[in-house]
Scaffold this active site. Structure first.
Site: not given
Ligand SMILES: *Cc1c(COP(=O)(O)O)cnc(C)c1O
Length: 381
Positions: A183
């Site tokens: 992210k």
């Molecule tokens: C990254 C992401 C999440 C959450 O991901 P985690 O790996 O659980 O932190 C949820 N929704 C979207 C659209 C994402 O890109």
């Protein structure tokens, strides 16, 4: 072999390393001051009263669904073009995800298709800022309000983004940010729910910690979870928040370099451009032109792989995942715009510290790959 260009890479500086080391030396590894500081920083950025830190974005989404009282028999309207967590959090509570096809220009859920999907069982809308694009979030909020539905904003890909001056995370009853290492900013693993509602925030704080009441430490008011974030994760995330604006700017620069390097390749469509001031780039996903097929895409991915360049399919549609199909009877053909997009997208390497030279190498590899595509050979024959 040329050096690897990874698909993603966190941008960790000396301040982050120092902050994590400090926590490790302090002996206080969970339920401490760093979590509060990280929660505050993220809530402030989203213009929200409360931040509730958890151990992943998925946990945050689950707490929102649970906290809003969504359960068996309820429907939640969401997009089939997302990361699987968007649908899983609905399934954890035995509710039904009702998919709505995308707007092909922004890749976000098409607001004009939402109202026809609303039934008496609909409880909430769960839209996603796909790849960090805030398009239509004002419309989703309007529709939710008009129909008395809850709005859960999956802003896991949109840290720092905005729409006409309104921050990502500010549109719904609650919003969820995520901090996995790919992210914009990371805490290793982690997520933060933001909301303005005092009692909802209190409920989520209880639920993330076994349901233990924060008014009476001896009392468990609810069936809860252990979704807590560690102090060293929070310290890492909080340090990253200090550098957020620089990180977002660097990522915008990388995206501009890509736009420039790929502009003259006819077979490639560049990512949708979010409003330039409000853009927060999560990934850089190109779309192959409509005259190229899934076979061509496989060829391009293989070529990038051979050139030691990371790439990925983003996203495989959620409604065709086997367990979703089995549970709800969705099938290929149900959401043609999502499927057409999904068959042609490729996520290219994208990270904060990426250099122009690396981008030129990716662009060159793409040009070679496209020049040798099966479709092209077919046309020439
Ligand atoms: C990254 C992401 C999440 C959450 O991901 P985690 O790996 O659980 O932190 C949820 N929704 C979207 C659209 C994402 O890109």
């Amino acid at each position: 072999m040329k050096p690897m260009i990874p698909l993603a890479r966190p941008d960790i500086g000396p301040a982050e390393i120092q902050a994590v080391e400090q926590v490790l030396r302090s002996g206080r590894l969970s339920i401490g001051p760093k979590l509060k500081a990280f929660e505050r920083a993220v809530a402030d950025r989203a213009g929200r009263k409360h931040g509730i830190g958890v151990n992943s974005g998925t946990s945050g989404l689950h707490l929102c669904v649970r906290g809003l009282g969504i359960g068996p028999g309820d429907e939640v309207i969401t997009t089939p073009f997302s990361f699987i967590a968007t649908a899983n959090c609905i399934l954890y509570e035995n509710a039904k995800p009702v998919f709505v096809d995308i707007d092909p220009d922004s890749y976000n859920m098409d607001p004009d298709r939402i109202e026809q999907a609303i039934t008496p069982d609909t409880k909430a809308i769960l839209p996603v800022e796909v790849f960090g694009n805030t398009a239509h979030f004002d419309r989703y909020a309007e529709i939710a309000q008009k129909h008395g539905l809850k709005l859960i904003e999956d802003c896991c890909e949109a840290m720092g983004a905005s729409l006409d001056g309104r921050a990502a995370g500010s549109f719904g009853d609650c919003g969820v940010f995520a901090f996995y290492p790919n992210k914009q900013i990371t805490s290793g693993e982690g997520g933060i729910v933001v909301t303005d509602d005092d009692s909802f925030a209190r409920l989520l704080r209880d639920l993330r910690s076994q349901g233990k009441s924060d008014r009476n430490a001896c009392q468990y008011e609810h069936i809860g979870f252990n979704y807590r974030m560690t102090e060293f994760s929070a310290a890492l995330g909080e340090q990253q928040m200090h550098r957020l604006d620089q990180i977002l700017q660097d990522r915008r620069q990388v995206a501009e370099w890509y736009n420039d390097a790929l502009a003259d390749i006819d077979e490639i469509r560049l990512p949708p451009r979010a409003n330039p001031q409000g853009a927060s780039w999560f990934v850089y996903v190109i779309r192959l032109a409509d005259n190229l097929t899934a076979e061509d895409r496989t060829h391009v991915l293989q070529h990038l792989h051979d050139e030691n360049i990371g790439s990925e399919l983003y996203f495989v549609p959620i409604h065709v995942q086997p367990y979703i199909t089995r549970a709800f009877g969705y099938k290929r053909g149900d959401f043609p715009l999502t499927e057409a997009l999904s068959a042609r997208t490729i996520a290219l390497p994208f990270f904060t510290s990426m250099t122009r030279q690396q981008i030129d190498r990716v662009a060159d590899a793409l040009k070679q790959a496209i020049a040798t595509c099966p479709a092209r050979k077919g046309r020439r024959a």
